[in-house]
Design an enzyme around this catalytic site. Structure first.
Site, mmCIF file in Angstrom:
data_model
loop_
_atom_site.group_PDB
_atom_site.id
_atom_site.type_symbol
_atom_site.label_atom_id
_atom_site.label_comp_id
_atom_site.label_asym_id
_atom_site.label_seq_id
_atom_site.Cartn_x
_atom_site.Cartn_y
_atom_site.Cartn_z
ATOM 1 N N ASN A 4 36.946 41.343 28.659
ATOM 2 C CA ASN A 4 38.152 41.696 29.425
ATOM 3 C C ASN A 4 38.676 40.421 30.079
ATOM 4 O O ASN A 4 38.118 39.951 31.054
ATOM 5 C CB ASN A 4 37.789 42.753 30.481
ATOM 6 N N LYS A 23 41.282 40.003 31.739
ATOM 7 C CA LYS A 23 42.053 40.276 32.972
ATOM 8 C C LYS A 23 43.380 39.495 32.931
ATOM 9 O O LYS A 23 43.955 39.335 31.856
ATOM 10 C CB LYS A 23 41.204 39.960 34.201
ATOM 11 N N HIS A 32 39.904 50.912 34.896
ATOM 12 C CA HIS A 32 39.149 49.773 35.432
ATOM 13 C C HIS A 32 39.238 49.803 36.963
ATOM 14 O O HIS A 32 40.271 50.177 37.523
ATOM 15 C CB HIS A 32 39.714 48.456 34.892
ATOM 16 N N GLU A 55 39.706 47.609 39.089
ATOM 17 C CA GLU A 55 40.807 46.839 39.680
ATOM 18 C C GLU A 55 42.112 47.643 39.646
ATOM 19 O O GLU A 55 42.952 47.520 40.531
ATOM 20 C CB GLU A 55 40.935 45.481 38.969
ATOM 21 N N GLU A 79 30.422 49.792 35.811
ATOM 22 C CA GLU A 79 30.692 48.503 36.445
ATOM 23 C C GLU A 79 30.688 48.680 37.966
ATOM 24 O O GLU A 79 31.714 49.090 38.547
ATOM 25 C CB GLU A 79 32.082 47.982 36.050
ATOM 26 N N GLY A 108 32.745 39.976 39.354
ATOM 27 C CA GLY A 108 33.302 38.692 39.782
ATOM 28 C C GLY A 108 32.576 38.039 40.946
ATOM 29 O O GLY A 108 33.095 37.099 41.541
ATOM 30 N N SER A 155 29.436 40.536 36.349
ATOM 31 C CA SER A 155 28.748 39.239 36.366
ATOM 32 C C SER A 155 27.728 39.081 35.235
ATOM 33 O O SER A 155 26.641 38.536 35.435
ATOM 34 C CB SER A 155 28.093 39.001 37.732
HETATM 35 P P1 13P Z 1 32.993 39.749 35.586
HETATM 36 O O1 13P Z 1 32.149 39.665 34.331
HETATM 37 O O2 13P Z 1 33.869 38.574 35.780
HETATM 38 O O3 13P Z 1 32.119 40.078 36.778
HETATM 39 O O4 13P Z 1 33.988 40.996 35.401
HETATM 40 C C1 13P Z 1 33.481 42.227 35.019
HETATM 41 C C2 13P Z 1 34.599 43.138 34.703
HETATM 42 O O5 13P Z 1 35.280 43.637 35.592
HETATM 43 C C3 13P Z 1 34.891 43.398 33.296
HETATM 44 O O6 13P Z 1 35.801 44.438 33.151
#
Ligand code: 13P
Length: 262
Positions: free
Chosen positions: A13, A15, A103, A105, A175, A181, A217
């Site tokens: 992803n 983002k 997701h 976010e 997640e 992150g 992560s």
């Molecule tokens: P990170 O791997 O950067 O922690 O992000 C995870 C994520 O939100 C994937 O959708």
């Protein structure tokens, strides 16, 4: 990797990173390595920003790169007055076959409610696309000990708009928000526990064939250890998917694990 003989899946992803020129470079780099040393057992999918999708799909197709392409979000509606949104048919027309739904976010920063997640999931599955439903608790719910009931409720709500047959086609990504992150992944024990919990909840909900991913992560350093625990079928990767070497190393860790080399 898994005790269910399920092919591992690793999704990157991106983002809101990489413009279409940068996307082109990354996919070409992935293609060179994958043609030279293919992953035998693991499905790899990249999930770029909307504006990169046409470029990425064209390169994947013309250079026959064994990569799936996904979108990070889609509208629950088919067409009409929905400024800023994109529909499933627009994505399908480009050759996109995967969509991330719900997701954290989008849920947290763009007010995506459980109801919208349910409707969007039904739209994606109804269009015959592969959906990846994201679930996971925040730090407060983790500390308060309600993380299992919270994730269980997210799953029940999201799948409520689907038939039993359709439910099993959905991939679920666990997640935890506190691991996204942050550079601090959930521990092996936590992932093992939540992988089993998600699996048993899905079984109760009739989604017996679903793949379960872990995200938060994931790096080339920790992927191998997490892959061996057996309750998840792959990863949803953020930051580490922005470089070909780390993304492919994570894919390779799953591949080796599935082949019994770990
Ligand atoms: P990170 O791997 O950067 O922690 O992000 C995870 C994520 O939100 C994937 O959708």
């Amino acid at each position: 990797m898994t005790n269910r003989a399920t092919r591992p899946l690793v999704m990157g992803n991106w983002k809101m990173n990489l413009d279409f020129v940068e996307a082109l470079h990354l996919v070409q780099e992935l293609g060179v390595v994958m043609h030279h040393s293919p992953l035998e057992h693991t499905d790899l999918v990249v999930v770029p920003p909307f504006v990169d999708l046409r470029t990425v799909c064209s390169v994947v197709e013309s250079e026959q790169i064994p990569l799936g392409v996904g979108a990070q979000h889609v509208s629950q509606f088919e067409s009409g007055a929905h400024t800023g949104e994109v529909s499933v048919s627009m994505l399908r027309r480009l050759g996109v076959s995967w969509v991330i739904v719900g997701h954290s976010e989008r849920r947290t920063h763009y007010a995506m409610s459980d109801e919208v997640v349910t409707a969007t999931l039904a739209t994606v599955v109804g269009a015959g696309m592969n959906a990846v439903l994201c679930v996971g608790e925040d730090e407060e719910r983790r500390q308060g000990g309600e993380y299992r009931s919270f994730v269980g409720a997210q799953l029940a709500s999201a799948l409520s708009g689907l038939s039993d047959v359709a439910r099993s086609t959905v991939t679920v990504a666990y997640e935890p928000l506190w691991a996204i992150g942050t550079g601090v992944s959930a521990s092996v024990e936590q992932i093992e526990e939540m992988g089993s919990f998600v699996r048993s909840t899905l079984d109760d909900l009739g989604a017996t064939g679903s793949r379960i991913l872990y995200g938060g992560s994931v790096t080339e350093e920790n992927a191998g250890v997490i892959a061996t625990i057996g309750t998840v079928d792959g990863f949803l990767v953020g930051g580490a998917s922005l470089r070909a070497s780390s993304f492919l190393a994570i894919g390779r860790a799953c591949d080796d694990c599935y082949a019994g080399k770990r």
